[in-house]
Design an enzyme around this catalytic site. Structure first.
Site, PDB file in Angstrom:
ATOM      1  N   ASP A 177       1.920 -11.752   0.214  1.00 14.18           N
ATOM      2  CA  ASP A 177       2.108 -10.287   0.207  1.00 14.18           C
ATOM      3  C   ASP A 177       2.477  -9.827  -1.200  1.00 14.18           C
ATOM      4  O   ASP A 177       3.258 -10.490  -1.873  1.00 14.18           O
ATOM      5  CB  ASP A 177       3.279  -9.911   1.124  1.00 14.18           C
ATOM      6  N   ASN A 185       2.045   2.080  -4.731  1.00 12.57           N
ATOM      7  CA  ASN A 185       1.041   3.094  -4.386  1.00 12.57           C
ATOM      8  C   ASN A 185       1.591   4.504  -4.513  1.00 12.57           C
ATOM      9  O   ASN A 185       0.932   5.400  -5.024  1.00 12.57           O
ATOM     10  CB  ASN A 185       0.567   2.871  -2.945  1.00 12.57           C
ATOM     11  N   HIS A 190      -3.283   6.009  -5.376  1.00 17.87           N
ATOM     12  CA  HIS A 190      -4.183   5.024  -4.764  1.00 17.87           C
ATOM     13  C   HIS A 190      -5.141   4.364  -5.754  1.00 17.87           C
ATOM     14  O   HIS A 190      -5.409   3.165  -5.640  1.00 17.87           O
ATOM     15  CB  HIS A 190      -4.931   5.645  -3.578  1.00 17.87           C
ATOM     16  N   ASP A 194      -5.345   0.428  -6.122  1.00 21.24           N
ATOM     17  CA  ASP A 194      -6.598  -0.343  -6.000  1.00 21.24           C
ATOM     18  C   ASP A 194      -6.773  -1.292  -7.186  1.00 21.24           C
ATOM     19  O   ASP A 194      -7.186  -2.447  -7.020  1.00 21.24           O
ATOM     20  CB  ASP A 194      -7.801   0.605  -5.924  1.00 21.24           C
ATOM     21  N   GLU A 221      -2.091  -5.015   1.491  1.00 20.22           N
ATOM     22  CA  GLU A 221      -1.650  -5.850   0.360  1.00 20.22           C
ATOM     23  C   GLU A 221      -1.426  -7.292   0.789  1.00 20.22           C
ATOM     24  O   GLU A 221      -0.706  -8.030   0.163  1.00 20.22           O
ATOM     25  CB  GLU A 221      -0.382  -5.256  -0.266  1.00 20.22           C
TER      26      GLU A 221
END
Ligand SMILES: [Mg+2]
Length: 306
Positions: A177, A185, A190, A194, A221
């Site tokens: 993770d 984020n 976003h 990404d 994630e």
């Protein structure tokens, strides 16, 4: 590579006659990269080499290993089973044709060959192969990061788990993770998130070198790494490499409560499957180890060996 930017396809031509190899190569070499094999052994070696052919033109009548046997062996090997095989036969015999098709060949060409027929059939089958490859990529690849997706991970997990159960060999799994990714984020937006996912995915994928190892994005994630035939020692070594590789990216994470940069937590587990045990058991153990790693302060791994 997109469908409009295709590399030249490679055709492997197999025939025991040098003259035939020359004639067929001459017909194809304008449009394709052509490799030739003078016997079955050589054909099998070239088919499973690093850059496998997209299509194989296979002579039926050859001494030692005939075309049928070459085809059967190609279809038995998972690495070569997906390569389309076209038989080239001098005998225009329905039974031969049926036998070839039953072995998994997709088509038949009769000798003496007619160049226009060979070109047309090869072109058709190359186009089909490309559509299949594209579909395969779309259904097994994570769109954002380009690494394997959950579907491929689940498929491979069950396959390798069964294999490990039969062979009674250890199998390892790493659950991964990104730490405090929601905060990342929220802060960087976003598009920033990404970019972070892409870089982490690439760093993780670069850590595995064996073709049987698989790194996948399992959602959000969350990532996972499947390590067949790997004991706890080897798995822990790779797990630490992955942790260090992501830390070495030095991606700023201003909102992380634990570190000033992007880090990952990892849970790694190793087990030899027991009779009828579901693969989910391995996943659950890795998840539990991951949870421990997070509770202990993140940017670390916890190993659980059964
Ligand atoms: Mg022959």
């Amino acid at each position: 590579m997109g469908p409009l930017m295709q590399a030249q396809a490679t055709i492997l031509v197999v025939d025991d006659s040098p003259e035939n190899l020359q004639v067929i190569s001459a017909v194809l070499k304008q449009d394709y990269k052509v490799k030739v094999a003078i016997n079955g052994e050589r054909a099998l070696a070239l088919a499973s080499a690093a850059e496998p052919p997209d299509l194989i033109l296979l002579d039926v009548m050859m001494p030692d290993m005939d075309g049928y046997e070459v085809c059967a062996r190609l279809k038995q090997n998972p690495a070569t089973a997906g390569i389309p095989v076209l038989f080239v036969s001098s005998r225009d015999d329905e039974e031969d044709e049926a036998r070839g098709l039953s072995l998994g060949a997709i088509d038949y060409i009769v000798k003496p060959i007619r160049p226009s027929i060979v070109q047309a059939r090869v072109r058709n089958h190359i186009e089909l192969k490309r559509s299949r490859d594209l579909l395969e990529r779309l259904t097994t690849q994570d769109h954002l990061t380009g690494i394997s997706n959950r579907r491929r991970f689940d498929d491979r997990l069950h396959l390798e788990w069964q294999r490990a159960a039969r062979a009674q060999t250890p199998m390892s799994l790493i659950a991964i993770d990104i730490d405090h990714f929601k905060a990342y984020n929220d802060h960087y937006g976003h598009p920033g998130g990404d970019q972070c996912l892409i870089q982490v995915a690439q760093a993780l994928a670069a850590c595995v070198t064996r073709p049987t190892d698989l790194v996948a994005r399992c959602g959000g994630e969350e990532f996972a790494c499947l390590l067949p035939s790997t004991d706890s020692c080897g798995a822990s070594r790779l797990t630490e490499q992955m942790r260090a590789a992501v830390e070495a990216l030095c991606l700023e994470h201003a909102q992380s409560p634990t570190h000033g940069h992007v880090t990952i937590s990892l849970g790694v587990t190793t087990a030899i499957p027991q009779t009828d045990e579901p693969a989910q058991a391995l996943v659950d153990m890795a998840d539990a180890a991951l949870y421990e790693a997070k509770s202990a302060g993140r940017n670390r791994f916890v190993a659980r060996i059964r």
